[in-house]
Design an enzyme around this catalytic site. Structure first.
Site, mmCIF file in Angstrom:
data_model
loop_
_atom_site.group_PDB
_atom_site.id
_atom_site.type_symbol
_atom_site.label_atom_id
_atom_site.label_comp_id
_atom_site.label_asym_id
_atom_site.label_seq_id
_atom_site.Cartn_x
_atom_site.Cartn_y
_atom_site.Cartn_z
ATOM 1 N N CYS A 91 73.871 43.698 53.364
ATOM 2 C CA CYS A 91 74.395 43.773 52.001
ATOM 3 C C CYS A 91 75.347 42.636 51.665
ATOM 4 O O CYS A 91 75.425 42.216 50.508
ATOM 5 C CB CYS A 91 75.033 45.137 51.741
ATOM 6 N N ASP A 92 76.066 42.088 52.646
ATOM 7 C CA ASP A 92 76.971 40.970 52.391
ATOM 8 C C ASP A 92 76.237 39.801 51.721
ATOM 9 O O ASP A 92 76.814 39.057 50.916
ATOM 10 C CB ASP A 92 77.588 40.444 53.681
ATOM 11 N N ALA A 93 74.963 39.654 52.089
ATOM 12 C CA ALA A 93 74.173 38.521 51.596
ATOM 13 C C ALA A 93 74.104 38.503 50.075
ATOM 14 O O ALA A 93 73.926 37.439 49.470
ATOM 15 C CB ALA A 93 72.764 38.579 52.178
ATOM 16 N N PHE A 110 76.377 38.885 47.971
ATOM 17 C CA PHE A 110 77.486 38.101 47.428
ATOM 18 C C PHE A 110 77.305 36.623 47.710
ATOM 19 O O PHE A 110 77.682 35.774 46.889
ATOM 20 C CB PHE A 110 78.803 38.571 48.062
#
Length: 372
Positions: A160-162, A164
């Site tokens: 999920c960081d990707a 951003f």
């Protein structure tokens, strides 16, 4: 007329809440003062080591990329050109190149700095390397699975960081060039990741596939900063799109679902627990995830997407909780070190991406209270 004791208590509580809200009124000049203190501290400590590393972060790596995004937002409201000059010097030092891995979203983060500065200064050197690399990706798209155990799995946005790190760069390229190929890639990959990692029941994102079946004290694991990455990423993508487009409306639907959920799980102290559904197991404050949540929510109020009367009390609590964790010399404490899941944070430890998140939050809070 006699007033029943219960009714009297309720009236007194309502009045007290109104008093407390007024007493905690946020003053825009104070927001700027605090932001300047934090920004200046971080610039002075830019070459320090963090998260237990032996060496400073590479200036092109994602932790610094996240810092630059916040510093850009601060530069836009600070009225001091020195922050833009500091950021331009970063770009010149990096020769305006992305980090090493061609496909990895983390290594695209710094592109948000370059393209934002290109929007301001129109110097082609700021645009060319990022555009060249993304054109290569378009011609040679990754074919890997989003499953965590698959080979080369992080060549696509399967954590999920990707969301951003890379999508806002694609959105900026589309905005700058008007070429649909960048938007089409963004939509295809973002939808694939959302279908894979978004929990419709909780309106939150798993960090990656490996957390879907895990439980922490019987609760699903939704990492606060991980969802902060997504929430802030949605904002940064929507900032590049026209509101009337179907693409903007797609991101807006996800954003609204997350916003509604986030105010339901904010702690009484104003922060968000490191495990969003596990407040009782993670009572320690954490400021990086909280900053991104405040950033996203305040942006929604500023853009008349979220009802101010509903969301403002949560923003006040959240902002005040962040300010409480800034040291006298300007260091933002309680930033969880680099990781992928709920963990520990400490009052005397920070990280560059925490500062970036805080400056994003502060910019939107400032805009909210600077309005006439």
């Amino acid at each position: 007329m006699k007033v029943r004791p219960l009714l009297l208590c309720i009236l007194l509580m309502v009045l007290m809440q109104g008093y407390l809200l007024t007493a905690q009124e946020i003053k825009p000049h104070e927001v700027k003062r605090i932001m300047k203190k934090v920004a200046d501290w971080q610039i002075n400590h830019f070459h320090d080591t963090y998260s237990g590393n032996k060496d400073p972060h590479n200036p092109k790596a994602w932790p610094n990329g996240a810092l630059y995004i916040g510093m850009l937002k601060w530069a836009m409201v600070s009225d001091e050109d020195k922050y833009f000059q500091w950021l331009k010097e970063i770009g010149n030092t990096n020769k305006w190149k992305l980090h090493d891995r061609i496909y990895h979203a983390d290594d695209h983060t710094v592109g948000q700095l370059y393209l934002s500065l290109y929007q301001k200064y129109k110097e082609k050197k700021m645009l060319k390397p990022t555009k060249r690399q993304f054109d290569y990706v378009l011609l040679h798209p990754a074919k890997t699975s989003l499953e965590w155990a698959s080979a080369y799995h992080q060549d696509r946005w399967n954590w999920c960081d990707a969301l951003f790190m890379s999508p806002p760069v694609w959105a900026k390229l589309y905005n700058l060039t008007g070429d649909d190929k960048y938007l089409n890639f963004l939509m295809s990959e973002f939808k694939a990741t959302t279908s894979f990692l978004f929990d419709d029941e909780e309106s939150l994102f798993y960090r990656d596939e490996s957390y879907m079946e895990k439980r922490d004290h019987g609760t699903k694991i939704f990492w606060s900063r991980g969802n902060g990455w997504v929430f802030a990423g949605l904002v940064n993508v929507m900032n590049e799109l026209k509101k009337e487009t179907k693409e903007y409306k797609y991101f807006l639907r996800i954003y609204k679902k997350m916003a509604k959920k986030l105010i339901q799980i904010q702690t009484p102290e104003g922060h968000w627990p490191m495990s969003l559904l596990g407040e009782e197991f993670y009572p320690t404050p954490e400021t990086s995830g909280t900053s991104f949540h405040i950033y996203g929510l305040a942006w929604g109020v500023n853009n008349q997407i979220l009802d101010r009367s509903i969301y403002e009390p949560f923003l006040i609590k959240g902002w005040n909780s962040l300010v409480d964790h800034i040291t006298d010399d300007g260091m933002l404490g309680y930033v969880q070190p680099i990781g992928a899941a709920p963990g520990e944070a400490f009052a005397d430890q920070t990280e560059v991406y925490g500062t970036g998140a805080f400056l994003c939050a502060g910019t939107e809070i400032y805009k909210l209270y600077a309005q006439p």
